[in-house]
Motif scaffolding. Structure first.
Motif, PDB file in Angstrom:
ATOM      1  N   LYS A 141      -2.574   8.460 -13.821  1.00  0.00           N
ATOM      2  CA  LYS A 141      -1.155   8.126 -13.648  1.00  0.00           C
ATOM      3  C   LYS A 141      -0.659   8.586 -12.291  1.00  0.00           C
ATOM      4  CE  LYS A 141       3.284   8.568 -15.949  1.00  0.00           C
ATOM      5  NZ  LYS A 141       4.013   9.144 -17.111  1.00  0.00           N
ATOM      6  N   THR A 142      -1.109   9.763 -11.904  1.00  0.00           N
ATOM      7  CA  THR A 142      -0.679  10.303 -10.598  1.00  0.00           C
ATOM      8  C   THR A 142      -1.200   9.436  -9.465  1.00  0.00           C
ATOM      9  OG1 THR A 142      -0.688  12.559 -11.500  1.00  0.00           O
ATOM     10  CG2 THR A 142      -0.741  12.334  -9.115  1.00  0.00           C
ATOM     11  N   VAL A 143      -2.422   8.995  -9.610  1.00  0.00           N
ATOM     12  CA  VAL A 143      -3.022   8.129  -8.559  1.00  0.00           C
ATOM     13  C   VAL A 143      -2.270   6.818  -8.459  1.00  0.00           C
ATOM     14  CG1 VAL A 143      -5.078   6.826  -7.942  1.00  0.00           C
ATOM     15  CG2 VAL A 143      -5.295   9.179  -8.742  1.00  0.00           C
ATOM     16  N   ILE A 144      -1.918   6.287  -9.616  1.00  0.00           N
ATOM     17  CA  ILE A 144      -1.191   4.994  -9.630  1.00  0.00           C
ATOM     18  C   ILE A 144       0.164   5.147  -8.968  1.00  0.00           C
ATOM     19  CG2 ILE A 144      -0.110   3.279 -11.106  1.00  0.00           C
ATOM     20  CD1 ILE A 144      -2.397   3.771 -13.138  1.00  0.00           C
ATOM     21  N   ILE A 145       0.830   6.231  -9.309  1.00  0.00           N
ATOM     22  CA  ILE A 145       2.162   6.457  -8.713  1.00  0.00           C
ATOM     23  C   ILE A 145       2.036   6.647  -7.206  1.00  0.00           C
ATOM     24  CG2 ILE A 145       4.093   8.056  -8.596  1.00  0.00           C
ATOM     25  CD1 ILE A 145       3.656   8.617 -11.616  1.00  0.00           C
ATOM     26  N   GLY A 146       1.039   7.369  -6.771  1.00  0.00           N
ATOM     27  CA  GLY A 146       0.851   7.590  -5.326  1.00  0.00           C
ATOM     28  C   GLY A 146       0.551   6.292  -4.594  1.00  0.00           C
ATOM     29  N   ALA A 147      -0.269   5.479  -5.224  1.00  0.00           N
ATOM     30  CA  ALA A 147      -0.608   4.178  -4.593  1.00  0.00           C
ATOM     31  C   ALA A 147       0.617   3.294  -4.489  1.00  0.00           C
ATOM     32  CB  ALA A 147      -1.713   3.504  -5.429  1.00  0.00           C
TER      33      ALA A 147
ATOM     34  N   VAL B  91       3.687   4.296  -4.272  1.00  0.00           N
ATOM     35  CA  VAL B  91       4.566   4.810  -3.200  1.00  0.00           C
ATOM     36  C   VAL B  91       4.078   4.352  -1.837  1.00  0.00           C
ATOM     37  CG1 VAL B  91       5.353   6.914  -2.072  1.00  0.00           C
ATOM     38  CG2 VAL B  91       5.353   6.769  -4.563  1.00  0.00           C
ATOM     39  N   VAL B  92       2.764   4.428  -1.663  1.00  0.00           N
ATOM     40  CA  VAL B  92       2.188   4.015  -0.362  1.00  0.00           C
ATOM     41  C   VAL B  92       2.442   2.534  -0.108  1.00  0.00           C
ATOM     42  CG1 VAL B  92       0.027   3.702   0.901  1.00  0.00           C
ATOM     43  CG2 VAL B  92       0.434   5.833  -0.384  1.00  0.00           C
ATOM     44  N   ILE B  93       2.231   1.774  -1.203  1.00  0.00           N
ATOM     45  CA  ILE B  93       2.447   0.311  -1.047  1.00  0.00           C
ATOM     46  C   ILE B  93       3.903   0.010  -0.710  1.00  0.00           C
ATOM     47  CG2 ILE B  93       2.467  -1.877  -2.285  1.00  0.00           C
ATOM     48  CD1 ILE B  93       0.008  -0.841  -3.862  1.00  0.00           C
TER      49      ILE B  93
ATOM     50  N   VAL C 247       8.087  -1.559   3.068  1.00  0.00           N
ATOM     51  CA  VAL C 247       9.337  -1.254   3.793  1.00  0.00           C
ATOM     52  C   VAL C 247       9.090  -1.256   5.290  1.00  0.00           C
ATOM     53  CG1 VAL C 247      11.051   0.536   4.217  1.00  0.00           C
ATOM     54  CG2 VAL C 247      10.357   0.004   1.870  1.00  0.00           C
ATOM     55  N   SER C 248       7.963  -0.655   5.671  1.00  0.00           N
ATOM     56  CA  SER C 248       7.643  -0.608   7.116  1.00  0.00           C
ATOM     57  C   SER C 248       7.434  -2.017   7.662  1.00  0.00           C
ATOM     58  CB  SER C 248       6.381   0.243   7.334  1.00  0.00           C
ATOM     59  OG  SER C 248       6.597   1.576   6.923  1.00  0.00           O
ATOM     60  N   PHE C 249       6.726  -2.828   6.888  1.00  0.00           N
ATOM     61  CA  PHE C 249       6.460  -4.204   7.337  1.00  0.00           C
ATOM     62  C   PHE C 249       7.756  -4.997   7.493  1.00  0.00           C
ATOM     63  CE2 PHE C 249       5.664  -8.641   6.236  1.00  0.00           C
ATOM     64  CZ  PHE C 249       4.778  -8.994   7.254  1.00  0.00           C
ATOM     65  N   VAL C 250       8.639  -4.846   6.498  1.00  0.00           N
ATOM     66  CA  VAL C 250       9.937  -5.552   6.572  1.00  0.00           C
ATOM     67  C   VAL C 250      10.732  -5.094   7.777  1.00  0.00           C
ATOM     68  CG1 VAL C 250      12.159  -5.860   5.407  1.00  0.00           C
ATOM     69  CG2 VAL C 250      10.028  -6.022   4.106  1.00  0.00           C
ATOM     70  N   PHE C 251      10.725  -3.794   7.996  1.00  0.00           N
ATOM     71  CA  PHE C 251      11.463  -3.247   9.139  1.00  0.00           C
ATOM     72  C   PHE C 251      10.909  -3.802  10.461  1.00  0.00           C
ATOM     73  CE2 PHE C 251      11.858   0.008  12.443  1.00  0.00           C
ATOM     74  CZ  PHE C 251      13.247   0.117  12.507  1.00  0.00           C
ATOM     75  N   ILE C 252       9.569  -3.754  10.534  1.00  0.00           N
ATOM     76  CA  ILE C 252       8.934  -4.257  11.775  1.00  0.00           C
ATOM     77  C   ILE C 252       9.213  -5.747  11.953  1.00  0.00           C
ATOM     78  CG2 ILE C 252       6.707  -4.693  12.877  1.00  0.00           C
ATOM     79  CD1 ILE C 252       5.704  -2.106  11.554  1.00  0.00           C
ATOM     80  N   LEU C 253       9.144  -6.504  10.868  1.00  0.00           N
ATOM     81  CA  LEU C 253       9.374  -7.948  10.928  1.00  0.00           C
ATOM     82  C   LEU C 253      10.792  -8.247  11.386  1.00  0.00           C
ATOM     83  CD1 LEU C 253       8.285 -10.792  10.421  1.00  0.00           C
ATOM     84  CD2 LEU C 253       9.035 -10.577   8.039  1.00  0.00           C
ATOM     85  N   ARG C 254      11.746  -7.518  10.835  1.00  0.00           N
ATOM     86  CA  ARG C 254      13.146  -7.729  11.246  1.00  0.00           C
ATOM     87  C   ARG C 254      13.359  -7.393  12.716  1.00  0.00           C
ATOM     88  NH1 ARG C 254      16.754  -5.322   6.201  1.00  0.00           N
ATOM     89  NH2 ARG C 254      16.312  -7.036   4.711  1.00  0.00           N
TER      90      ARG C 254
END
Length: 302
Positions: free
Chosen positions: A4-10, A12-14, A19-26
């Motif tokens: 469960k912890t691994v899934i939650i961490g993944a 968050v990373v995703i 968010v980073s991709f959207v920011f960069i795209l904008r």
């Protein structure tokens, strides 16, 4: 729990990556839009500058046609059509300038269209320049030819006038040379016995002698010699019913007339005036005419 912890961490990373991709795209979109706007504005500024130059060049060509150079007259009526075309193209330039200033041209497609229209206007202007230069060259050639023709005409006219003057002078000389000349004029007052007398009251005849000089230039044949005798009071001695003769455009009376056959040689003649009036004391003037010319004159005293 570990899974469960691994899934939650993944997750968050995703999410962070998204968010980073959207920011960069904008940000890239904003940068691209900004660059596009800058490029569009540069294109519009470039076109505006080009249109300003085109407008000035169209005005120059219009001035060439409408007023000519150095205040010359317009070339011909044929240029009216070309002037209308230039004015129409000049109006298109002005319309494009207005559109660019009003910021109506914003899309890349419209800017591309405007660039095409500006290019077309430039090409049209080049064709007009060629036509106008051709007209000017033709007009210059025609003016040169006209000047040459005018100069030749003036030279021919001047030469003709000179020849006419020389002919007139020659004619006058010929007429002068052909004119008869009455010389050796003398008047002898005679009494009733045909004797010379000095008494004015005894004079019955005035005997007039003169000589027509030799003249090989004068026309030979029948000649009429007219004699006019003017009294001291400037009245003409004339018989009732006497005729007239032509002199300087007028008909004037004469005192005595005589017909002769002139052969060009020296001819001595006499005329006679029968005194039927009371003669005045003083100086008398006597003149001879022939062929419409005054050929001799003299004076005598009674």
């Amino acid at each position: 729990m570990k899974v469960k912890t691994v899934i939650i961490g993944a997750a968050v990373v995703i999410i962070a990556l998204i968010v980073s991709f959207v920011f960069i795209l904008r940000r890239e979109r904003a940068t691209f839009a900004e660059q596009t706007e800058i490029m569009a504005q540069e294109s519009k500024d470039r076109m505006q500058e080009e249109l300003t130059k085109l407008a000035a060049e169209y005005d120059i060509q219009y001035q060439k046609l409408s007023s000519g150079q150095s205040g010359e007259q317009r070339f011909s009526l044929a240029t009216d059509s070309l002037i209308s075309q230039i004015l129409a193209e000049r109006a298109k330039v002005e319309q494009l300038q207005k559109e660019l200033k009003s910021n109506k041209a914003t899309s890349a497609k419209r800017i591309s269209q405007l660039e095409g229209e500006v290019s077309t206007l430039r090409n049209v202007l080049r064709s007009y320049v060629v036509q106008i230069d051709s007209l000017q060259a033709t007009n210059a050639r025609l003016r040169a030819e006209n000047s040459e023709v005018k100069a030749n005409y003036e030279r021919a006219t001047s030469h003709a006038q000179q020849l006419a003057g020389e002919k007139e002078e020659l004619t006058s000389r010929v007429k002068l040379a052909a004119k008869l000349d009455a010389t050796a004029i003398s008047v002898t007052p005679l009494d009733k016995r045909n004797k010379r007398t000095k008494h004015i009251g005894k004079i019955t005849t005035l005997s007039i002698q003169f000589t027509i000089a030799k003249n090989v230039t004068a026309a030979v044949g029948n000649k009429t010699i007219y004699c006019r005798i003017m009294q001291p009071n400037d009245e003409l001695l004339v018989k009732p019913g006497a005729g007239t003769f032509a002199f300087e455009g007028k008909q004037i009376p004469y005192s005595i007339r005589r017909e002769i056959e002139y052969n060009g040689e020296e001819t001595t003649l006499s005329m006679y005036w029968t005194v039927e009036e009371s003669l005045q004391s003083g100086t008398y003037q006597i003149r001879f005419f022939a062929d419409g010319n005054l050929i001799g004159h003299s004076a005598f005293v009674l």
